[in-house]
Design an enzyme around this catalytic site. Sequence first.
Site, PDB file in Angstrom:
ATOM      1  N   TRP A 179       0.829  -1.214   0.000  1.00 26.78           N
ATOM      2  CA  TRP A 179       0.000   0.000   0.000  1.00 26.78           C
ATOM      3  C   TRP A 179       0.857   1.254   0.000  1.00 26.78           C
ATOM      4  O   TRP A 179       0.568   2.205  -0.724  1.00 26.78           O
ATOM      5  CB  TRP A 179      -0.993  -0.013   1.165  1.00 26.78           C
ATOM      6  CG  TRP A 179      -2.076  -1.024   0.965  1.00 26.78           C
ATOM      7  CD1 TRP A 179      -2.319  -2.118   1.726  1.00 26.78           C
ATOM      8  CD2 TRP A 179      -3.048  -1.055  -0.108  1.00 26.78           C
ATOM      9  NE1 TRP A 179      -3.384  -2.823   1.209  1.00 26.78           N
ATOM     10  CE2 TRP A 179      -3.846  -2.199   0.091  1.00 26.78           C
ATOM     11  CE3 TRP A 179      -3.301  -0.234  -1.204  1.00 26.78           C
ATOM     12  CZ2 TRP A 179      -4.894  -2.540  -0.765  1.00 26.78           C
ATOM     13  CZ3 TRP A 179      -4.345  -0.569  -2.057  1.00 26.78           C
ATOM     14  CH2 TRP A 179      -5.121  -1.710  -1.839  1.00 26.78           C
ATOM     15  N   ASP A 230      -1.648   6.566   6.399  1.00 26.06           N
ATOM     16  CA  ASP A 230      -2.732   5.742   5.842  1.00 26.06           C
ATOM     17  C   ASP A 230      -3.076   4.699   6.900  1.00 26.06           C
ATOM     18  O   ASP A 230      -2.418   3.675   7.013  1.00 26.06           O
ATOM     19  CB  ASP A 230      -2.268   5.071   4.544  1.00 26.06           C
ATOM     20  CG  ASP A 230      -3.302   4.077   4.007  1.00 26.06           C
ATOM     21  OD1 ASP A 230      -4.370   3.901   4.641  1.00 26.06           O
ATOM     22  OD2 ASP A 230      -3.029   3.482   2.942  1.00 26.06           O
ATOM     23  N   LYS A 273     -12.387  -1.724   6.524  1.00 29.68           N
ATOM     24  CA  LYS A 273     -11.630  -2.617   7.403  1.00 29.68           C
ATOM     25  C   LYS A 273     -12.148  -2.511   8.842  1.00 29.68           C
ATOM     26  O   LYS A 273     -12.612  -3.484   9.402  1.00 29.68           O
ATOM     27  CB  LYS A 273     -10.140  -2.284   7.359  1.00 29.68           C
ATOM     28  CG  LYS A 273      -9.354  -2.866   6.191  1.00 29.68           C
ATOM     29  CD  LYS A 273      -9.579  -2.198   4.874  1.00 29.68           C
ATOM     30  CE  LYS A 273      -8.868  -2.859   3.731  1.00 29.68           C
ATOM     31  NZ  LYS A 273      -7.953  -1.972   2.997  1.00 29.68           N
TER      32      LYS A 273
HETATM   33  C1  LIG Z   1      -7.434  -1.483   1.816  1.00 29.91           C
HETATM   34  C2  LIG Z   1      -6.334  -0.488   1.886  1.00 29.91           C
HETATM   35  C3  LIG Z   1      -6.185   0.527   0.927  1.00 29.91           C
HETATM   36  C4  LIG Z   1      -7.099   0.656  -0.263  1.00 29.91           C
HETATM   37  O1  LIG Z   1      -8.339   1.071   0.129  1.00 29.91           O
HETATM   38  P1  LIG Z   1      -9.493   1.406  -0.959  1.00 29.91           P
HETATM   39  O2  LIG Z   1     -10.551   1.942  -0.060  1.00 29.91           O
HETATM   40  O3  LIG Z   1      -9.834   0.117  -1.622  1.00 29.91           O
HETATM   41  O4  LIG Z   1      -8.961   2.397  -1.911  1.00 29.91           O
HETATM   42  C5  LIG Z   1      -5.162   1.428   1.093  1.00 29.91           C
HETATM   43  N1  LIG Z   1      -4.317   1.352   2.134  1.00 29.91           N
HETATM   44  C6  LIG Z   1      -4.416   0.379   3.064  1.00 29.91           C
HETATM   45  C7  LIG Z   1      -3.446   0.336   4.201  1.00 29.91           C
HETATM   46  C8  LIG Z   1      -5.421  -0.571   2.965  1.00 29.91           C
HETATM   47  O5  LIG Z   1      -5.526  -1.534   3.904  1.00 29.91           O
END
Ligand SMILES: *Cc1c(COP(=O)(O)O)cnc(C)c1O
Length: 360
Positions: free
Chosen positions: A102, A172, A196
Amino acid sequence: MARKFNFSAGPAMLPTAVIERAQQEMLEWHGSGMSVMEMSHRGKEYMSIAAKAEKDLREVMSIPDNYKVLFLQGGASSQFAMVPLNLLGDKDSADYLNTGMWSKKASAEAKRFCTVNIAADTSDNGFTTVPTQAELNLNPDAAYVHYTPNETIGGVEFDYIPETGDVPLVADMSSTILSRPIDVSRFALIYAGAQKNIGPAGLTIVIIRDDLLGNASAQTPAMFNYETHANADSMYNTPATYSWYMAGLVFEWIRDQGGLEAMGEINKRKADKLYAVIDNSDFYGSPVARNGRSWMNIPFTLADADLDAAFLAGAAERGLITLKGHRSVGGMRASIYNAMPEEGVDALVAWMQEFEKNQK
Ligand SMILES: *Cc1c(COP(=O)(O)O)cnc(C)c1O
């Protein structure tokens, strides 16, 4: 019909109590004569739902008053572009810590907008470690430092918050937000896709220090400018109304569990139980260095990968599903966000011990 223990990395389990509450309120919300999905986002009923969700999140996370909370769409992936568009200002470079898939995606997107300094990169060891503070090659002139506190795919989690001096720190937190108390004041900007640990997909939460608003580059589309959404209480256009409502129910549920202190204790206990079976046997293994092990996403391997399919099939028979590892890591991955009950982890631990015994 029985709900299974779903170890999916995302979209992931929601608390059963939250889904039941949504079910009760599905046809008609609180005497409004309609479902939340059918409400105008500008009506007083929906406005009260939205405001309460924000208030509860602020309370649960102890978000200081000088931060705005935005309820956006476009997923965490849109933030990979929004962060540089809004935070570069008159600078032309930003620091990125590459610790997994990511953060790599985030830095690749930033390259469209600026010079990216990779201040740390653990790809050499297959993204299985966390760089130490001393190893970070930070540029004091960077517009910001971006990192991913928890890498959802590799299962690697920072055990500290990087110290970046006066340079704004951007995180993030898609897969670790709400897993324990965090000191929001250490961050300039936190973002997280909802699917999540917050609620259903379709909602992205951004927590931004208010002095960072208003600096977007001139060509930034209105929808990609944080200021647009901050000035309109995230109602510049139609927000993801139902996901926002569901997130509000999750924030209330977290408070009912005892808040983030309690969530952190439960989450630590759940993770410790899984790592204990992995470590107390040479049948199972963890690819991740001990100080970098995630509480939320736990990859594990079998010494004999030919047994993976039998392990997964037996797990599914016991109602333990979505345990197959990400294709880039292999083996298994158990994602155990807030909504995974401790009994789910206990059932997985029992199956791991039984499976190991059966093979001997
Ligand atoms: C799932 C995830 C993403 C992507 O998220 P989307 O909502 O599908 O764009 C980005 N960063 C992390 C750490 C993730 O777990």
